[in-house]
Design a protein around this motif. Sequence first.
Motif, mmCIF file in Angstrom:
data_model
loop_
_atom_site.group_PDB
_atom_site.id
_atom_site.type_symbol
_atom_site.label_atom_id
_atom_site.label_comp_id
_atom_site.label_asym_id
_atom_site.label_seq_id
_atom_site.Cartn_x
_atom_site.Cartn_y
_atom_site.Cartn_z
ATOM 1 N N THR A 1 8.520 3.770 -14.128
ATOM 2 C CA THR A 1 7.099 3.496 -13.602
ATOM 3 C C THR A 1 6.059 3.343 -14.943
ATOM 4 N N ILE B 1 4.325 -0.229 -15.432
ATOM 5 C CA ILE B 1 2.810 -0.308 -15.475
ATOM 6 C C ILE B 1 2.381 -0.743 -16.802
ATOM 7 N N GLN C 1 0.961 -3.802 -15.308
ATOM 8 C CA GLN C 1 -0.057 -2.900 -14.605
ATOM 9 C C GLN C 1 -0.071 -2.951 -13.162
ATOM 10 N N THR C 2 -1.007 -3.134 -12.506
ATOM 11 C CA THR C 2 -0.797 -2.526 -10.975
ATOM 12 C C THR C 2 0.335 -3.106 -10.326
ATOM 13 N N ALA D 1 3.196 -0.974 -10.769
ATOM 14 C CA ALA D 1 3.050 0.051 -10.085
ATOM 15 C C ALA D 1 3.540 0.005 -8.590
ATOM 16 N N ALA D 2 3.386 -1.068 -8.072
ATOM 17 C CA ALA D 2 3.537 -1.603 -6.711
ATOM 18 C C ALA D 2 5.276 -1.755 -6.775
ATOM 19 N N LEU E 1 3.039 -2.708 -1.996
ATOM 20 C CA LEU E 1 2.669 -1.300 -1.467
ATOM 21 C C LEU E 1 3.118 -1.144 -0.139
#
Length: 153
Positions: A45, A49, A53-54, A57-58, A4
């Motif tokens: 995306t 995801i 998962q997270t 997203a990053a 991120l």
Amino acid sequence: INLLVFGTMLNGIASIPGYSATAFGWPQLITYTNLLQSAIIVPLTIGLIFWHQTVGAAIAVVILNSTFIIFMLPKYFCRYFNEEKKKWYIDDIIKPGVLAFAVCFIFTLINSACKLDWPPIGWIILTGITTVIITGLSLDHVRKLAFSRAFWK
């Protein structure tokens, strides 16, 4: 979190030329880039995801902001400031970026090797201030301003 931060850094690099193009009367550069990105990044995306998962997203944030660097910046520099392109990439992006990463890496090594008893927020603040100072002093215009007599009056 590192992904991120990296994605946000890429966005920051692309923001100034993007906003500059809009200010020069070429808002289509950002508009068309965003339209193309939205057609690709939304399904990407969702897929990332679903699978990661997270972290997915990053990864999507990094991919999204990388496309600004890969596609939008060359178009911008073809139209504006073509003679400044090399200087901008090397002196204003690569050199300070490498220095910032080096300072953070060194502070990470020191922290893990010495096992200091500092609270994490104190270490983060010290690392951040040191990084800003060293990175800032790597830029000619900041260094000239910092060492000019007018700055200290």
